[in-house]
Motif scaffolding. Structure first.
Motif, PDB file in Angstrom:
ATOM      1  N   LEU A 199      48.379  54.911  39.627  1.00 43.23           N
ATOM      2  CA  LEU A 199      47.325  55.923  39.692  1.00 43.23           C
ATOM      3  C   LEU A 199      46.147  55.482  38.819  1.00 43.23           C
ATOM      4  O   LEU A 199      46.328  55.084  37.666  1.00 43.23           O
ATOM      5  N   ALA A 200      44.947  55.522  39.360  1.00 44.10           N
ATOM      6  CA  ALA A 200      43.749  55.089  38.632  1.00 44.10           C
ATOM      7  C   ALA A 200      42.826  56.250  38.278  1.00 44.10           C
ATOM      8  O   ALA A 200      42.209  56.268  37.212  1.00 44.10           O
ATOM      9  N   VAL A 201      42.715  57.230  39.180  1.00 39.95           N
ATOM     10  CA  VAL A 201      41.727  58.301  39.025  1.00 39.95           C
ATOM     11  C   VAL A 201      42.320  59.631  39.473  1.00 39.95           C
ATOM     12  O   VAL A 201      43.035  59.686  40.477  1.00 39.95           O
ATOM     13  N   LEU A 202      42.008  60.683  38.724  1.00 41.12           N
ATOM     14  CA  LEU A 202      42.210  62.051  39.187  1.00 41.12           C
ATOM     15  C   LEU A 202      40.833  62.592  39.549  1.00 41.12           C
ATOM     16  O   LEU A 202      39.980  62.795  38.673  1.00 41.12           O
ATOM     17  N   GLN A 203      40.600  62.769  40.834  1.00 32.72           N
ATOM     18  CA  GLN A 203      39.309  63.247  41.337  1.00 32.72           C
ATOM     19  C   GLN A 203      39.472  64.712  41.725  1.00 32.72           C
ATOM     20  O   GLN A 203      40.142  65.022  42.704  1.00 32.72           O
ATOM     21  N   TYR A 204      38.863  65.604  40.949  1.00 35.30           N
ATOM     22  CA  TYR A 204      39.090  67.031  41.203  1.00 35.30           C
ATOM     23  C   TYR A 204      38.245  67.540  42.360  1.00 35.30           C
ATOM     24  O   TYR A 204      37.067  67.232  42.493  1.00 35.30           O
ATOM     25  N   THR A 205      38.905  68.316  43.202  1.00 37.59           N
ATOM     26  CA  THR A 205      38.276  68.849  44.406  1.00 37.59           C
ATOM     27  C   THR A 205      38.919  70.171  44.749  1.00 37.59           C
ATOM     28  O   THR A 205      40.047  70.450  44.358  1.00 37.59           O
ATOM     29  N   GLY A 206      38.214  70.970  45.516  1.00 42.58           N
ATOM     30  CA  GLY A 206      38.784  72.220  45.996  1.00 42.58           C
ATOM     31  C   GLY A 206      39.587  72.023  47.254  1.00 42.58           C
ATOM     32  O   GLY A 206      40.297  72.916  47.687  1.00 42.58           O
ATOM     33  N   GLY A 207      39.493  70.821  47.858  1.00 44.80           N
ATOM     34  CA  GLY A 207      40.249  70.548  49.079  1.00 44.80           C
ATOM     35  C   GLY A 207      39.986  71.594  50.139  1.00 44.80           C
ATOM     36  O   GLY A 207      38.854  71.981  50.395  1.00 44.80           O
ATOM     37  N   THR A 208      41.041  72.095  50.765  1.00 44.46           N
ATOM     38  CA  THR A 208      40.871  73.076  51.836  1.00 44.46           C
ATOM     39  C   THR A 208      41.227  74.483  51.390  1.00 44.46           C
ATOM     40  O   THR A 208      41.216  75.407  52.179  1.00 44.46           O
ATOM     41  N   THR A 209      41.535  74.670  50.101  1.00 48.03           N
ATOM     42  CA  THR A 209      41.960  76.001  49.660  1.00 48.03           C
ATOM     43  C   THR A 209      40.969  76.676  48.733  1.00 48.03           C
ATOM     44  O   THR A 209      41.044  77.872  48.519  1.00 48.03           O
ATOM     45  N   GLY A 210      40.035  75.909  48.141  1.00 50.51           N
ATOM     46  CA  GLY A 210      39.100  76.484  47.196  1.00 50.51           C
ATOM     47  C   GLY A 210      39.618  76.462  45.773  1.00 50.51           C
ATOM     48  O   GLY A 210      38.898  76.774  44.840  1.00 50.51           O
ATOM     49  N   THR A 211      40.877  76.070  45.557  1.00 52.45           N
ATOM     50  CA  THR A 211      41.451  75.972  44.220  1.00 52.45           C
ATOM     51  C   THR A 211      41.359  74.520  43.768  1.00 52.45           C
ATOM     52  O   THR A 211      41.768  73.615  44.489  1.00 52.45           O
ATOM     53  N   ALA A 212      40.835  74.297  42.556  1.00 57.22           N
ATOM     54  CA  ALA A 212      40.636  72.933  42.076  1.00 57.22           C
ATOM     55  C   ALA A 212      41.957  72.188  41.984  1.00 57.22           C
ATOM     56  O   ALA A 212      42.931  72.681  41.412  1.00 57.22           O
ATOM     57  N   LYS A 213      41.997  70.986  42.556  1.00 56.56           N
ATOM     58  CA  LYS A 213      43.199  70.164  42.548  1.00 56.56           C
ATOM     59  C   LYS A 213      42.796  68.739  42.208  1.00 56.56           C
ATOM     60  O   LYS A 213      41.719  68.278  42.584  1.00 56.56           O
ATOM     61  N   GLY A 214      43.690  68.036  41.517  1.00 58.74           N
ATOM     62  CA  GLY A 214      43.438  66.647  41.182  1.00 58.74           C
ATOM     63  C   GLY A 214      43.920  65.727  42.289  1.00 58.74           C
ATOM     64  O   GLY A 214      45.125  65.623  42.535  1.00 58.74           O
ATOM     65  N   VAL A 215      42.989  65.074  42.965  1.00 60.98           N
ATOM     66  CA  VAL A 215      43.340  64.104  44.001  1.00 60.98           C
ATOM     67  C   VAL A 215      43.791  62.821  43.305  1.00 60.98           C
ATOM     68  O   VAL A 215      43.063  62.250  42.498  1.00 60.98           O
ATOM     69  N   MET A 216      45.005  62.375  43.623  1.00 59.69           N
ATOM     70  CA  MET A 216      45.554  61.169  43.004  1.00 59.69           C
ATOM     71  C   MET A 216      45.156  59.942  43.822  1.00 59.69           C
ATOM     72  O   MET A 216      45.637  59.739  44.939  1.00 59.69           O
ATOM     73  N   LEU A 217      44.271  59.146  43.239  1.00 58.67           N
ATOM     74  CA  LEU A 217      43.797  57.926  43.897  1.00 58.67           C
ATOM     75  C   LEU A 217      44.321  56.709  43.147  1.00 58.67           C
ATOM     76  O   LEU A 217      44.163  56.603  41.928  1.00 58.67           O
ATOM     77  N   THR A 218      44.942  55.810  43.877  1.00 56.59           N
ATOM     78  CA  THR A 218      45.492  54.602  43.280  1.00 56.59           C
ATOM     79  C   THR A 218      44.441  53.499  43.245  1.00 56.59           C
ATOM     80  O   THR A 218      43.382  53.582  43.874  1.00 56.59           O
ATOM     81  N   HIS A 219      44.772  52.426  42.526  1.00 57.96           N
ATOM     82  CA  HIS A 219      43.904  51.248  42.528  1.00 57.96           C
ATOM     83  C   HIS A 219      43.758  50.724  43.957  1.00 57.96           C
ATOM     84  O   HIS A 219      42.660  50.330  44.375  1.00 57.96           O
ATOM     85  N   HIS A 220      44.854  50.727  44.700  1.00 56.84           N
ATOM     86  CA  HIS A 220      44.807  50.255  46.087  1.00 56.84           C
ATOM     87  C   HIS A 220      43.842  51.087  46.922  1.00 56.84           C
ATOM     88  O   HIS A 220      43.038  50.533  47.685  1.00 56.84           O
ATOM     89  N   ASN A 221      43.891  52.418  46.790  1.00 58.26           N
ATOM     90  CA  ASN A 221      42.974  53.287  47.529  1.00 58.26           C
ATOM     91  C   ASN A 221      41.521  52.913  47.259  1.00 58.26           C
ATOM     92  O   ASN A 221      40.707  52.782  48.188  1.00 58.26           O
TER      93      ASN A 221
END
Length: 565
Positions: A199-221
């Motif tokens: 895991l390289a980055v936690l990118q916070y987003t509301g996604g499809t629910t409106g609640t902030a969530k940390g998107v787990m992005l790897t170095h490969h991503n």
């Protein structure tokens, strides 16, 4: 993956130089940087505040800062927030964190205390890198969130830690002091840390629910998406100059500006925030070749009253994201610069780019075609299990190397959007017979204003805390400059009164500036369903109808003038 990209209709619209499939190397982000540093050590890597930093010097600064962070206890897997505007040290901090195998928590510098607290608590960040101007916000919550390290990026005007009385506090570090002190070079070299699937980055987003969530992005991503963008742009290795005015805490800038530039051996021309006069001066002075941005930025450029006084012909290519790109803007921008401005599409969950318009064969209104190593289809809205034929509207889903690992500590919500390797985007779309995709609407009610994501619930919760507000709902209203603007509809409690100015002032202390409504309408009641749910979409359609009536009135008036002449 190979089976998923065979014989797709959109391949015939790829530019001749674009390969259908890319081999993604086993590289971490730091490995990607080191590779470029060995190839182009004397190339400029960063231009910020009139100062140029080469790749060789940047490597030294990254190593020094990484040693400081390690000395303060940062280790592999720790989460470190970067909470400051664009700067050269933002980039150095990012790679220093990666050097230790730690994880960057992307943090909007406009966040107020409550927003910052929620993000730090969710991520479990043990440290934060910021600037003195934002320190008061951090100090109010640091004990609650358990911060063990606060590193501050000091400008010369602050004269170091002593000016704020922080020099003796073991919690704080002065970034400028650490980067300029050669004593770190004498310490033993750091061991190599990190694997491509880490895991390289936690990118916070509301996604499809409106609640902030940390998107787990790897170095490969992230390495994969940088390679996909580089393949599409077909730039000159070691020659690209990337205007970096998009905020680096946003995944769009992280990939299209920083990682793209580092991968290619290019230079980032860094601007802290979008100010049209400053941006045009940077274009004039530094001659960027690539300018990723949002439609509002390009609107500001083409409408600047003195645009012809600036040299802008260096711009070869621009990718527009975050909001729909008006046709007139793309045409006018091309006329002014001689470059190509095309629309692309992405989301935090895909690091972010999934669809791009061919640079010389773009289709207005379309988000383009899937990038190399990316597959995409439209699924039915009822079950999400049936693929739909061309022109039928459903949910856009994608698959590729850039798709996230999942949501941080949210397995149920991860399962909702990741199915057999396919990412369900939550966007409503269709594709044509050639494989060009078109966004129709959003599955939820997220508002994109000036490139920022705003979730109505965040604003509504603040409005409901005002003593005079009985009911409130927010919606995204089409706006020629912002793309969408936040409009609040408010019902006042009986016997009380409040003005628009009072509401806006109230919001200023509780919301980041981009979340504050740009329009307020007071109403006697709000439209609702039989069970009491406010019909947000009814309000949006009401606004659209007003705009249609206004446009018809203008057309009628123009016709009457023509007849009279």
């Amino acid at each position: 993956m190979e089976e998923s990209i065979v014989e797709r209709s959109w391949f015939r619209f790829y530019e001749p130089n674009v390969r259908k499939r890319l081999e993604i190397p086993e590289l971490t982000l730091m490995g990607m940087f080191k590779q470029t540093k060995l190839k182009f050590p004397d190339n400029p890597a960063l231009i910020f505040g009139g100062k140029t930093t080469t790749y060789a010097d940047m490597d030294i600064f990254i190593e020094r800062m990484a040693k400081m962070l390690k000395q303060r206890g940062v280790k592999k897997g720790d989460r470190i927030s970067i909470y400051m505007p664009n700067s050269a040290n933002w980039v150095i901090s990012f790679f220093a964190i990666q050097r230790l195998g730690a994880i960057v928590v992307q943090t909007n510098p406009l966040y107020v205390e409550s927003e910052l607290k929620a993000l730090l608590q969710d991520s479990g960040a043990m440290g934060i890198i910021s600037i003195p101007q934002l320190l008061p916000r951090i100090m109010k919550i640091q004990e609650e969130v358990g911060l063990e390290l606060i590193a501050l990026d000091f400008l010369k005007a602050f004269h170091g830690l002593g000016g704020l009385g922080l020099a003796d506090n073991p919690l704080y570090e002065d970034i400028e002091k650490q980067l300029s002190d050669p004593c770190w070079d004498e310490l033993e070299s750091l061991p190599w840390v990190g694997e491509t699937e880490d895991l390289a980055v936690l990118q916070y987003t509301g996604g499809t629910t409106g609640t902030a969530k940390g998107v787990m992005l790897t170095h490969h991503n992230l390495v994969a998406n940088a390679l996909q963008a580089w393949e599409w742009i077909d730039g000159q290795e070691g020659k690209e100059r990337v205007l970096t005015v998009l905020p680096l805490f946003h995944i769009y800038a992280l990939t299209a500006c920083m990682n793209f530039s580092v991968l290619s051996g290019g230079v980032m021309i860094i601007v802290p925030k979008f100010d049209i006069d400053i941006v045009l001066q940077h274009i004039n002075d530094y001659g960027p070749t690539f300018f990723p941005g949002a439609p509002t930025m390009y609107v500001a450029v083409i409408n600047h009253p003195r645009i012809k006084e600036y040299k802008v012909s260096s711009i070869r290519c621009c990718l527009s994201g975050s909001a729909p790109l008006p046709k007139e803007v793309a045409i006018r921008f091309g006329e002014l610069t001689g470059g190509r401005l095309v629309e692309a599409y992405g989301l935090s969950e895909a690091a972010p780019a999934t669809h791009l318009n061919p640079i010389f064969n773009s289709r207005v209104g379309s988000i383009g075609v899937p990038a190399p190593n990316t597959d995409s289809k439209i699924m039915d809205l009822e079950t999400g299990e049936q693929e739909l034929p061309p022109r039928e509207i459903g949910e856009l889903v994608v698959k590729g190397n850039q798709v996230m690992l999942g949501y941080w500590q949210r397995p149920d919500e991860t399962t909702d959007v990741l199915r057999d390797g396919w990412l369900y985007t939550g966007d409503i779309a269709y594709k044509d017979e050639d494989g060009f995709f078109y966004i129709v609407d959003r599955k939820k009610d997220m508002i994109i204003t000036g490139g920022y994501n705003v979730y109505p619930r965040d604003v509504e919760e603040v409005l409901y805390t005002h003593p005079a507000v009985r009911e409130a709902v927010c919606a995204g209203i089409t706006n020629p400059y912002w793309g969408e603007m936040v409009k609040a509809y408010i019902v006042i409690k009986e016997g009380l009164s409040v003005t628009e100015e009072e509401i806006l002032n109230y919001c200023k202390s509780k919301l980041a500036v981009f979340k504050i409504p740009k329009a307020i309408e007071f109403r006697e009641s709000l439209p609702k369903t039989a069970v009491g749910k406010v019909l947000r979409r009814f309000l949006v359609e009401e606004e659209r109808e007003k705009m249609r009536e206004k446009e018809m009135a203008e057309v009628t008036a123009q016709g009457e003038i023509a007849v009279s002449i």
